[in-house]
Design an enzyme around this catalytic site. Structure first.
Site, PDB file in Angstrom:
ATOM      1  CD  GLU A 113       1.897  -5.495  -6.994  1.00 26.80           C
ATOM      2  OE1 GLU A 113       1.262  -5.720  -5.944  1.00 26.80           O
ATOM      3  OE2 GLU A 113       1.916  -4.373  -7.540  1.00 26.80           O
ATOM      4  CD  GLU A 170       3.928  -0.569  -6.602  1.00 28.05           C
ATOM      5  OE1 GLU A 170       4.761  -1.069  -5.845  1.00 28.05           O
ATOM      6  OE2 GLU A 170       3.892  -0.816  -7.810  1.00 28.05           O
ATOM      7  N   GLY A 193       0.474  -1.546  -9.477  1.00 22.69           N
ATOM      8  CA  GLY A 193       1.064  -0.295  -9.939  1.00 22.69           C
ATOM      9  C   GLY A 193       0.086   0.867  -9.866  1.00 22.69           C
ATOM     10  CB  ALA A 245       2.226  -3.690 -14.129  1.00 21.70           C
TER      11      ALA A 245
END
Ligand SMILES: NC(=O)c1ccc[n+]([C@@H]2O[C@H](COP(=O)([O-])OP(=O)(O)OC[C@H]3O[C@@H](n4cnc5c(N)ncnc54)[C@H](O)[C@@H]3O)[C@@H](O)[C@H]2O)c1
Length: 717
Positions: A125, A105, A102, A63
């Site tokens: 994370e 993901e 992310g 992210a």
């Protein structure tokens, strides 16, 4: 908008390339780009399939952390993930490089995943006090199984492409990632109508149902490796939901709820503060960005003892050849055998292959002749902590080592300016204060002398980065940043002992607060005799806080090295056992010094030790010894076992509120009569303005630095 996604078509396959240099985070432009490009591919009847890849060395690094805490603009990540997962055309993630958070993901929302050999994937994370909230906690266990997925998510560490293949996270490894991914997805598009979605892989979840072992083991892992942290428990709850809830979307919803709880938790802010703090520490406000960085091709080390050996390993591990010198063959042989044992240990643990060990250990050469250092680009001195000896060595180095090379000292607290003064190149002299064991501890205090040049400083900071250290600049002042704060902290722990607390009570209170090791266990580990001998030599009366430690030394209780200190130790063990026989010593010394021993609460113990750190930290900042409060936090977390989830002592003070800090300082000043608790002027000023501990004041507004000659701190290191 930041970042974009490039769209091209080859052989009826849409190739989407995330372009957001240098590591392709999922910024607003990337999210929008992904959404639009998938829509284009879906709407274009000539497109059979999609390849998603990244530009440069990364697939998607995660992210965009700079968006945290602010208003997130544009299309949300969840909308992008839905779009990917339910795309009408098959998609393969061509993982060309790192795919973290992310990034992984995103790949997990594609139908297939192929990675290049050098790629690695992970969900880190937890290091930011968060959980993988983009479906990671629900999808990764479905591929890798709950045990392996939990291991990855709780440690935050990544796995190589090969490991990812073995774990079932990816489908294949490719040499020419995009070309082979096009071939792969064309075949798939031709041969099958239905393409797999990770959400439908329920086998491993059903298998794990009704057996708590995996979750209990994960809890034990979190309790050990991430003591006190909030996010690991949330991750485990998410995986529990993945295992037990049939409806995937219901599991996703749970993940979303647990994620939000992490997001608003103070630990998240504290850990992100350290994440940014470590990056900011390399920026030195008065050193221009474009300052030339010298090329370091070879390093020299003087002294192959505890520190020299560890420092040599850091250079060798980073691929920089290193030459070590000691005063005699015996010391050198001992030193090099310790280094070899460390590498053998790594091989035995599977952290290095034998070939890697041969190559790395082979890049360390040794000798007794200083002349062999002449071609080094940097030489780091790590001999005994003695100023005269260091003067002698720097004089020799200055004569022998080539012009323009950096001369550094690993001193824990001697005056770098004094060391520089014996050379003809004071601008190239700097302190590199590594922490023990140097090959493991991340902290590196870079001590900036009065004459240290910008180039020298920038080069040493760059070396720190290359050696994977958290490097922080300190001005040349007694105790630098960390040891000066430690001195105030241990002095207060000792005062509490004098006033009535016992070592195990102080240690337990501070360990419950989150410190890795309480102060008395730490003092026993370091050895009580170092300070005692120095104080004896000085001929001066010991300060109050040192009286009990000195008396224990008179009884030959030096700490772990003599199997007895504040605690007792059994042969071959470092585990502290209570030492009730010390209690009469504590009572005697308290009484002799006019203290009536009293019950002391755990709250007072924690408050007094932590406030001593905060107040000294504020002084260090107001003198400009540290550039910014976050630097102090980085020092204290990476070098002194302060809990990362509290964000360091300065962040902790800001989070508590400076008014509250001052109120508590005043309270303990009143109780103890000790000026250690006189609130720092900087705290008073900031509290009045409603400010927070942040940048050091500019040069004209700084408090005068502590003096080496006058400082009690300097006499204790
Ligand atoms: N040990 C720690 O925890 C620690 C932490 C940070 C900094 N330091 C600092 O690092 C330095 C080294 O400490 P250490 O613990 O590694 O010491 P050490 O006693 O383990 O090792 C010192 C080495 O220097 C060698 N030596 C002494 N005189 C020499 C000379 N003239 N030429 C070449 N070699 C010589 C010795 O033979 C020995 O091998 C000190 O300045 C110390 O204050 C130590």
């Amino acid at each position: 908008m930041k970042g974009t996604v490039l769209y091209e078509v080859q052989e009826n396959v849409a190739i989407l390339t995330v372009d957001n240099p240098p590591v392709n985070p999922l910024s607003d432009g990337v999210r929008t780009g992904l959404y639009e490009c998938i829509t284009n591919a879906e709407d274009d009847d000539s497109i059979d399939a999609v390849v998603l890849t990244g530009n440069g060395r990364a697939f998607i690094a995660g992210a965009d952390i700079s968006e945290f805490g602010g208003n997130v603009e544009g299309i949300s990540l969840n909308d992008v993930f839905k779009k990917l997962e339910f795309c009408k055309k098959p998609i393969v993630a061509a993982i060309n490089g790192i795919a973290l958070g992310g990034g992984l993901e995103t790949a997990l929302c594609c139908n297939y995943r192929i990675a290049s050999k050098t790629a690695f994937v992970g969900l880190p994370e937890v290091n930011l006090g968060l959980l993988p909230g983009g479906g990671g906690t629900q999808r990764l266990p479905r591929l890798a199984g709950p045990a392996e997925a939990l291991k990855m998510m709780l440690t935050g560490s990544h796995v190589s492409a090969k490991q990812a293949l073995d774990l079932g996270i990816i489908d294949n490894i490719a040499e020419d990632i995009v070309t082979e991914s096009i071939e792969f997805i064309k075949e798939k598009a031709k041969s099958t109508e239905i393409h797999p979605k990770v959400r439908d892989f329920n086998e491993k979840m059903i298998e794990a149902r009704g057996n708590d072992t995996v979750l209990l083991e994960a809890q034990a892992m979190a309790a050990k490796g991430r003591k006190g942290q909030f996010a690991p428990g949330q991750i485990i709850k998410c995986v529990e939901a993945a295992i037990n809830i049939d409806d995937f979307d219901e599991g996703l919803k749970k993940e979303g709820d647990y994620f939000l709880e992490c997001l608003v938790h103070p630990q998240r802010e504290a850990m992100i503060h350290i994440f940014f703090g470590e990056r900011a520490a390399s920026k030195i406000s008065d050193v221009p960005k474009d300052t030339k960085i010298m090329d370091i091709k070879k390093a020299g080390i003087i002294g192959s003892g505890t520190m020299g050996g560890g420092i040599a390993m850091c250079f060798a591990n980073a691929g920089i050849p290193v030459h070590i010198i000691d005063q005699d063959q015996e010391n050198l042989d001992r030193g090099i055998s310790v280094i070899e044992k460390n590498y053998d240990f790594m091989v035995n643990r599977g952290r290095l292959t034998s070939e890697q060990k041969e190559s790395i250990f082979g890049s360390i050469s040794t000798g007794l002749d200083y002349k062999d250092l002449s071609d080094c680009d940097i030489v780091i001195e790590a001999v005994y902590e003695n100023l005269e000896l260091k003067h002698e060595i720097f004089k020799s180095l200055d004569e022998i080592v080539k012009e323009g090379a950096i001369l550094a000292s690993n001193t824990s607290g001697l005056d770098i300016d004094s060391i520089a003064s014996v050379t003809n190149r004071p601008e190239l002299v700097v302190g590199t204060h590594f922490f023990s064991p140097a090959n493991i501890m991340r902290l590196l205090e870079v001590v900036r002398g009065k004459q240290t040049s910008d180039e020298t400083l920038a080069t040493v900071m760059a070396i720190g980065k290359k050696l994977r250290k958290a490097a922080v600049v300190s001005l040349n002042a007694p105790g630098f940043i960390g040891n000066r704060m430690l001195f105030r902290y241990t002095a207060q722990a000792n005062m509490l002992l004098l006033e009535g607390a016992l070592p195990h009570q102080v240690d337990q209170a501070l360990e419950s607060f989150g410190l890795n090791m309480g102060p008395f266990r730490m003092m026993d580990l370091v050895g009580l005799d170092l300070g005692w001998r120095a104080r004896k030599l000085s001929g001066k009366e010991s300060p109050l806080h040192a009286k009990i430690g000195d008396e224990l030394c008179e009884q030959n209780r030096y700490g772990q090295k003599s199997k007895a200190g504040y605690y007792n130790y059994s042969e071959g063990s470092r585990a502290p056992n209570p030492a009730p026989e010390n209690e009469k010593t504590y009572e005697k010394i308290s009484c002799e010094n006019g203290f009536t021993r009293r019950e002391i609460s755990d709250e007072e113990i924690v408050d007094r030790c932590i406030l001593a750190l905060i107040n000294e930290g504020a002084d260090i900042l107001s003198e400009g010894v540290a550039q910014r409060a976050a630097d102090i936090d980085v020092v204290y977390i990476n070098g002194y076992g302060f809990p990362i989830w509290r964000g360091g002592p300065m962040h902790h003070a800001n989070a508590m509120g400076l008014d509250k800090v001052i109120e508590k300082l005043e309270k303990y000043r009143e109780i103890t009569g000790n000026d250690v608790y006189k609130p720092s002027d900087m705290l008073l000023k900031l509290a009045k303005e409603g400010g927070k501990l942040g940048e050091a004041p500019n040069k004209t507004e700084r408090k005068e630095k502590l003096d080496f000659a006058m400082s009690s701190v300097a006499n204790n290191f």
